[in-house]
Design a protein around this motif. Sequence first.
Motif, mmCIF file in Angstrom:
data_model
loop_
_atom_site.group_PDB
_atom_site.id
_atom_site.type_symbol
_atom_site.label_atom_id
_atom_site.label_comp_id
_atom_site.label_asym_id
_atom_site.label_seq_id
_atom_site.Cartn_x
_atom_site.Cartn_y
_atom_site.Cartn_z
ATOM 1 N N THR A 146 0.254 5.040 0.299
ATOM 2 C CA THR A 146 -0.329 5.954 0.314
ATOM 3 C C THR A 146 0.490 7.022 0.018
ATOM 4 O O THR A 146 1.554 8.683 0.325
ATOM 5 C CB THR A 146 -1.007 6.061 2.574
ATOM 6 O OG1 THR A 146 -1.741 5.306 2.844
ATOM 7 C CG2 THR A 146 -2.234 7.707 2.454
ATOM 8 N N HIS A 178 -3.557 5.058 -3.112
ATOM 9 C CA HIS A 178 -4.515 5.722 -1.961
ATOM 10 C C HIS A 178 -4.136 7.219 -2.004
ATOM 11 O O HIS A 178 -2.577 7.711 -1.430
ATOM 12 C CB HIS A 178 -4.215 4.418 -0.858
ATOM 13 C CG HIS A 178 -5.469 5.705 -0.369
ATOM 14 N ND1 HIS A 178 -6.998 5.337 -0.836
ATOM 15 C CD2 HIS A 178 -5.775 6.148 0.987
ATOM 16 C CE1 HIS A 178 -7.394 6.230 -0.109
ATOM 17 N NE2 HIS A 178 -6.928 6.434 1.437
ATOM 18 N N THR A 193 0.985 -1.207 0.468
ATOM 19 C CA THR A 193 0.035 0.140 -0.083
ATOM 20 C C THR A 193 0.320 1.395 -0.141
ATOM 21 O O THR A 193 1.774 1.188 0.986
ATOM 22 C CB THR A 193 -1.110 0.442 0.763
ATOM 23 O OG1 THR A 193 -1.826 -1.557 1.102
ATOM 24 C CG2 THR A 193 -1.977 1.431 1.085
ATOM 25 N N SER A 241 -6.875 4.474 -5.448
ATOM 26 C CA SER A 241 -7.943 5.533 -4.521
ATOM 27 C C SER A 241 -8.351 6.516 -4.113
ATOM 28 O O SER A 241 -6.522 7.294 -4.061
ATOM 29 C CB SER A 241 -8.453 4.198 -4.156
ATOM 30 O OG SER A 241 -7.314 3.497 -3.033
ATOM 31 N N ASP A 295 -0.882 -0.501 -4.469
ATOM 32 C CA ASP A 295 -2.663 -0.082 -4.546
ATOM 33 C C ASP A 295 -2.187 1.105 -3.780
ATOM 34 O O ASP A 295 -1.340 1.752 -2.621
ATOM 35 C CB ASP A 295 -2.891 -1.300 -3.209
ATOM 36 C CG ASP A 295 -4.223 -0.804 -2.999
ATOM 37 O OD1 ASP A 295 -5.009 -0.307 -3.932
ATOM 38 O OD2 ASP A 295 -4.747 -1.748 -1.881
ATOM 39 N N TYR A 305 -8.267 8.089 -11.310
ATOM 40 C CA TYR A 305 -8.674 7.051 -10.162
ATOM 41 C C TYR A 305 -10.865 6.963 -10.931
ATOM 42 O O TYR A 305 -11.422 5.905 -10.127
ATOM 43 C CB TYR A 305 -9.218 8.717 -9.159
ATOM 44 C CG TYR A 305 -10.541 8.472 -8.542
ATOM 45 C CD1 TYR A 305 -10.614 7.506 -7.359
ATOM 46 C CD2 TYR A 305 -12.013 9.533 -9.175
ATOM 47 C CE1 TYR A 305 -12.156 7.640 -6.758
ATOM 48 C CE2 TYR A 305 -12.963 9.328 -8.019
ATOM 49 C CZ TYR A 305 -13.308 8.360 -6.843
ATOM 50 O OH TYR A 305 -14.323 8.202 -5.808
#
Length: 201
Positions: A16, A39, A14, A59, A37, A53
């Motif tokens: 961010t 974000h 992930t 995301s 992933d 997006y």
Amino acid sequence: MAYIPLMIDISGKTITVVGGGKVAERRVNTLTGYGADIHIISPEVTDSLYSLYEQGKISWDRRIYDTKDAQEASLIIAATDDTAVNWSVKRNAPAHALLNMAEEAEAGDVIFPGTLHRGRMTISVSSGGASPGLVSSMLKELDHKYDNNYKAYVDFLYECRKLIKHSAVTGDEKKRLLKDLLSDEYLNAGRQQEVLDWLKS
Ligand SMILES: C[C@@]1(CC(=O)O)c2cc3[nH]c(cc4nc(cc5[nH]c(cc(n2)[C@H]1CCC(=O)O)[C@@](C)(CC(=O)O)[C@@H]5CCC(=O)O)C(CC(=O)O)=C4CCC(=O)O)c(CCC(=O)O)c3CC(=O)O
Ligand SMILES: NC(=O)C1=CN([C@@H]2O[C@H](COP(=O)(O)OP(=O)(O)OC[C@H]3O[C@@H](n4cnc5c(N)ncnc54)[C@H](O)[C@@H]3O)[C@@H](O)[C@H]2O)C=CC1
């Protein structure tokens, strides 16, 4: 600070990104396509981020950063235009995560180099934060020097290396063969095919 270059497998991790402006967009462009992933947390995002997006490639939480965010992240990019927020991201980052601080490289754990891809080959240039402009102009020279023929050439070298490794030739002969292939002559597709045919025979 002491930064070393590493190739990192980010698939399944992930990432961010706090902030959705020009710098966040550049980082996301660098990071997409590797199975991570991604974000974003930001009240606004650029058109290009919005389109990623919409396509489901990233995301997006459309809001300002909260100190409890990013606890699951392996890599955090602090890229807002608000210095206090960027430092809050740093203070609240979980110990396991790597951090990139867009506004002050040396406050982070990782710096993004400028990168060129030629198939399996990656060429990265970093000035350690001294001059992104110099990085950019060096990459232009490298882009010219290592043209698109290098993608096929690198694939060819990979294929040859596998064939030579599993062949019956001796250690010294293997080394010599691998070295001989490092010649401009083999940038030519026809010459590559001849070598492959010979190695497979
Ligand atoms: C430390 C670092 C961030 C990090 O931690 O990752 C950082 C920091 C900063 N960049 C700034 C400005 C610009 N950066 C670019 C472009 C790139 N910047 C990249 C990397 C990095 N930039 C990291 C260090 C890399 C190294 O030096 O080794 C590249 C290589 C890769 C990428 O961004 O993905 C990509 C080019 C690659 C390519 O062409 O492909 C351009 C446009 C251009 O040059 O064309 C400008 C505007 C022109 C200018 O100002 O030079 C500012 C000033 C902000 C301000 O004051 O407003 C800071 C902040 C500061 O220096 O404090
Ligand atoms: N590393 C690099 O290559 C560069 C770094 N910078 C630095 O990076 C930072 C960002 O620059 P830009 O992307 O050009 O700015 P920008 O103004 O284009 O984008 C800032 C983004 O941060 C978001 N944001 C603001 N407050 C927020 C909050 N509380 N929570 C979440 N998101 C928030 C905004 O909505 C916006 O999307 C600046 O500090 C600048 O100094 C600037 C240029 C190059």
